[in-house]
Design a protein around this motif. Sequence first.
Motif, short mmCIF file in Angstrom:
data_model
loop_
_atom_site.label_atom_id
_atom_site.label_comp_id
_atom_site.label_asym_id
_atom_site.label_seq_id
_atom_site.Cartn_x
_atom_site.Cartn_y
_atom_site.Cartn_z
N GLU A 134 -4.78 6.26 2.22
CA GLU A 134 -3.96 5.14 1.75
C GLU A 134 -4.67 4.46 0.60
OE1 GLU A 134 -4.80 1.12 4.10
OE2 GLU A 134 -3.94 2.66 5.43
N LYS A 163 0.83 -1.20 0.00
CA LYS A 163 0.00 0.00 0.00
C LYS A 163 0.87 1.25 0.00
CE LYS A 163 -0.55 0.19 5.06
NZ LYS A 163 -1.53 0.13 6.18
N ALA A 193 -4.21 0.69 -2.11
CA ALA A 193 -3.49 -0.55 -2.38
C ALA A 193 -2.59 -0.40 -3.59
CB ALA A 193 -4.48 -1.69 -2.61
#
Length: 387
Positions: free
Chosen positions: A367, A353, A369
Motif C-alpha cells: 500500500e 491510500k 499514501a
Amino acid sequence: MRKLFSLLSIVVLAGCAAPPLRGTGDLGLVIERASGQVSLVDTSQGKPYATVGGLGDLSHASVVYSRDGRYAYVFGRDGGLSKVDLLEARIVKRVLQSGNAIGGSISQDGRIVVAQNYKPGGIKAFDSETLELLSEVPAEYAPGSFSKVVGLADLSGNRFAYALFDGGEIWVSDFSDPRHPTTQRYPAGRQPYDGLVTPDGRHYLAGLFGEDGVALLDTWTPEKGTRRILNNYGRGEEKLPVFKMPHLRGWSMAQGNAYLPAIGRHEVLVVSGSNWQEVGRIAVKGQPVFVMARPDGRQVWVNFAFPDNGWVQVIDTLSGKVVHTLEPGKAILHMEFTPRGEQVWLSARDDNKVVIYDTATLAKVGEFAAQAPSGIFFTSRAQRTGF
C-alpha cells in the motif's frame, strides 16, 4: 582550459538533471481527485516515483496513453486536457477545451486524441503531439438541441463510437480525414449513460438508464443498425435507488461471456459473447460499479456503490459464483490489474491510500499514501482497444 572545464561542468549538470533511464511498460498513474494532481507509479516496484500537479478538477478524471506509453492524456471534469510526460514527470501541454467533460479516447494510429463533452455537448479531436484542435462534432441531435456525450470508445480505422445521453442515439464518427470527420447516427433507447467496445473492437454496447436493456451495434456491419439485448432483465422488479452510475468501461469479457453491472440491482449479469443472450445472473453484495476481469479471465472483481463501497467481491468464472469477499478500505472507487494480472491495485479514497492485492492468494502485498485517490490507469492500456 577554463572554457573546456565550464563546458564539461554544463554537460555533467545536464546529465544529473536527466530523468533515470527506464521503459514505460510497467508505469502508470493514480488520480488524486481532491488535489488536482496525479501520482506516477511503477507497477514493478509497487510504489510512486513522482507526482505531477496543476491538472485542474479531477473529480471525474480519466486517462488514455500514447502508443509508446510515454505520454498520458488526462481528461478533467473542468474540460481540461493535459498531456503528461511519464518519464520526465511534467505537463507537456494543457488546454481547457470545454466547460464540462468526463473522458476521452485515442485513435487506432495514436495520432488523434478525442474528448467527450457534457457542455457544450459533442466531441473534439486534437493532434496528439501538439494538442492542436483539429475538428469537432457537435452533438446536435435535433435543431438547437445538444446532448451530453458519454461512452466514447475507439474503433478501427480511426473511428470513434459514443452515445448521446439526451438524444438517445449512438454516433460513429470517422476521423480518417481528421479535419473533416463524417458521422453516422443510430437509435439507442432512453438515456444511454455509458458504453464500451468489446476487446476485438467489433461490438459497441450502450447501457440504458431510462429503460431496461442494452443497445448493441455491430461496427463491422453498421448498416444493419442497432439491436436491443437484455430487454427483460429487470421486468417486473422494482429498481433500487441508484447511488452511483455503473461504469461500463469496467465491463468485462471473460471465458467468452460478458459480465455486466445491473443498474439498481445487486446483480452481475452474464451474457454470451456469441449471441448476446443472458446466460446467468450472479447475486452480489451491493450495486456494482466496476465489474472487471483479470487479464486471464479466471476472476472477475466487483466493487460497489455507497453504502457498500468498502467491499470488493471476487467471482470465479468457472463456477459462476462469488468465492471471496474482501474489505480493502473505505470507498473503493477503482481497480486496475497489472498487465499480466498477478496483482490488482485498488484506490481507497477515504483512507487516502492505494492498496495492492495478490490475485492468487488474495493477500494484501502493499500500500502507499495518496490524497483521495480515484482512477488508476496503467500504460498497458495503450495496447488495448477501447481503453
